[in-house]
Write an enzyme that holds these catalytic residues in place. Structure first.
Site, PDB file in Angstrom:
ATOM      1  N   HIS A 100      52.535 -18.481-121.632  1.00  0.00           N
ATOM      2  CA  HIS A 100      52.098 -18.730-120.254  1.00  0.00           C
ATOM      3  C   HIS A 100      51.696 -17.425-119.604  1.00  0.00           C
ATOM      4  O   HIS A 100      52.402 -16.425-119.681  1.00  0.00           O
ATOM      5  CB  HIS A 100      53.202 -19.393-119.436  1.00  0.00           C
ATOM      6  CG  HIS A 100      52.772 -19.707-118.029  1.00  0.00           C
ATOM      7  ND1 HIS A 100      51.822 -20.666-117.751  1.00  0.00           N
ATOM      8  CD2 HIS A 100      53.114 -19.163-116.831  1.00  0.00           C
ATOM      9  CE1 HIS A 100      51.615 -20.718-116.442  1.00  0.00           C
ATOM     10  NE2 HIS A 100      52.387 -19.808-115.864  1.00  0.00           N
ATOM     11  N   SER A 101      50.524 -17.427-118.951  1.00  0.00           N
ATOM     12  CA  SER A 101      49.995 -16.276-118.241  1.00  0.00           C
ATOM     13  C   SER A 101      49.869 -15.094-119.210  1.00  0.00           C
ATOM     14  O   SER A 101      49.197 -15.209-120.225  1.00  0.00           O
ATOM     15  CB  SER A 101      50.894 -15.959-117.038  1.00  0.00           C
ATOM     16  OG  SER A 101      50.250 -15.096-116.130  1.00  0.00           O
ATOM     17  N   MET A 102      50.511 -13.954-118.934  1.00  0.00           N
ATOM     18  CA  MET A 102      50.462 -12.847-119.878  1.00  0.00           C
ATOM     19  C   MET A 102      50.908 -13.286-121.263  1.00  0.00           C
ATOM     20  O   MET A 102      50.391 -12.814-122.286  1.00  0.00           O
ATOM     21  CB  MET A 102      51.360 -11.701-119.405  1.00  0.00           C
ATOM     22  CG  MET A 102      51.391 -10.500-120.338  1.00  0.00           C
ATOM     23  SD  MET A 102      52.757  -9.353-120.025  1.00  0.00           S
ATOM     24  CE  MET A 102      54.123 -10.235-120.814  1.00  0.00           C
TER      25      MET A 102
ATOM     26  N   SER B 239      48.459 -21.117-121.728  1.00  0.00           N
ATOM     27  CA  SER B 239      48.741 -21.728-120.429  1.00  0.00           C
ATOM     28  C   SER B 239      48.566 -20.712-119.296  1.00  0.00           C
ATOM     29  O   SER B 239      49.019 -19.571-119.396  1.00  0.00           O
ATOM     30  CB  SER B 239      50.187 -22.248-120.438  1.00  0.00           C
ATOM     31  OG  SER B 239      50.605 -22.671-119.158  1.00  0.00           O
TER      32      SER B 239
END
Length: 252
Positions: free
Chosen positions: A82-84, A110
């Protein structure tokens, strides 16, 4: 790789967002059931590993994780970031394929633009503390009680800054992608990435691709969509061991 239950048929490896740890996926194991093992990644310098130095690039983070995932090469690996964490998961998938000849069964990206797109934010890790805390609250990554605890935030902000720098310094990917299927997930109201930017993950794979847009903001996977997100990962992991030909060592 840590010892896994004898009943394990597939492994979900979950990578956290900037400033987060494996605790972000607390509760997933129960939802995934006894046949799917969860390995929730905590990077050096984060909760539970505070005595270790922080790493400075996505590549360093991926290099630290990838060798730990090859002890059980017969088990399908489903990577979720998720994200990074999406960028780290992508780099881990590339290493597994290119260095170890193991193709993950699936990659979930994500809350992130595709790896070929430059980060929208620049130098957010240099924001003054008050502005950085305000930004974190706006993103839904910190509740007010924690944000107002100055002693706690003084402890957490250096970790967040280091991770933001990792994500923002990631050079747009221009080399080979991955051969595994990719699913991109995003929140419809995420202020940091649009569905169109998230759709760019299709450029990172030569295999099947799909996108799912959920209601919610940047942390939609911990909001009302939480059940649907985990159910999507569970179905994919179950398919990975029911259809073992989709997970195989790469041939040259």
């Amino acid at each position: 790789m840590a010892d896994l239950p004898a009943a394990t048929e597939a492994v979900v490896v979950a990578f956290p967002h900037a400033g987060g740890s494996g605790a972000a996926y607390r509760g997933w194991q129960r939802a995934l059931g006894p046949r799917i093992a969860l390995l929730a990644v905590t990077h050096p310098g984060h909760t539970g590993r505070f005595t270790e130095p922080l790493l400075e690039t996505c590549e360093e983070l991926a290099d630290e994780v990838a060798p730990r995932l090859i002890a059980r090469p017969g088990l399908p690996l489903v990577l979720f970031g998720h994200s990074m964490g999406s960028l780290v998961a992508f780099e881990v998938a590339r290493r597994l394929e290119q260095r170890y000849g193991i193709s993950p069964a699936h990659l979930f990206a994500s809350g992130s633009p595709g790896p070929g797109r430059p980060a929208r934010a620049t130098a957010s890790y240099r924001l003054p503390d008050d502005r950085l805390i305000g930004w974190l609250e706006e993103m839904g990554g910190c509740d007010e009680a924690i944000a107002r605890d100055r002693e706690l935030m003084a402890f957490l902000l250096p970790v967040l800054r280091a991770d933001l720098r990792v994500g923002e310094s990631y050079r747009p990917w221009t080399g080979s992608g991955v051969s595994c299927p990719v699913t991109a997930l995003t929140g419809a109201q995420d202020p940091s990435v649009t569905p169109a930017e998230n759709l760019a993950w299709q450029e990172a794979t030569g295999a099947a691709f799909r996108q799912r847009v959920f209601p919610g903001g940047h942390f939609f996977l911990h909001e009302d969509a939480a059940h649907d997100v985990v159910a999507t990962v569970l179905r994919t992991a179950e398919d990975s061991y029911r259809l073992p030909t989709e997970h195989k060592e790469l041939t040259s």
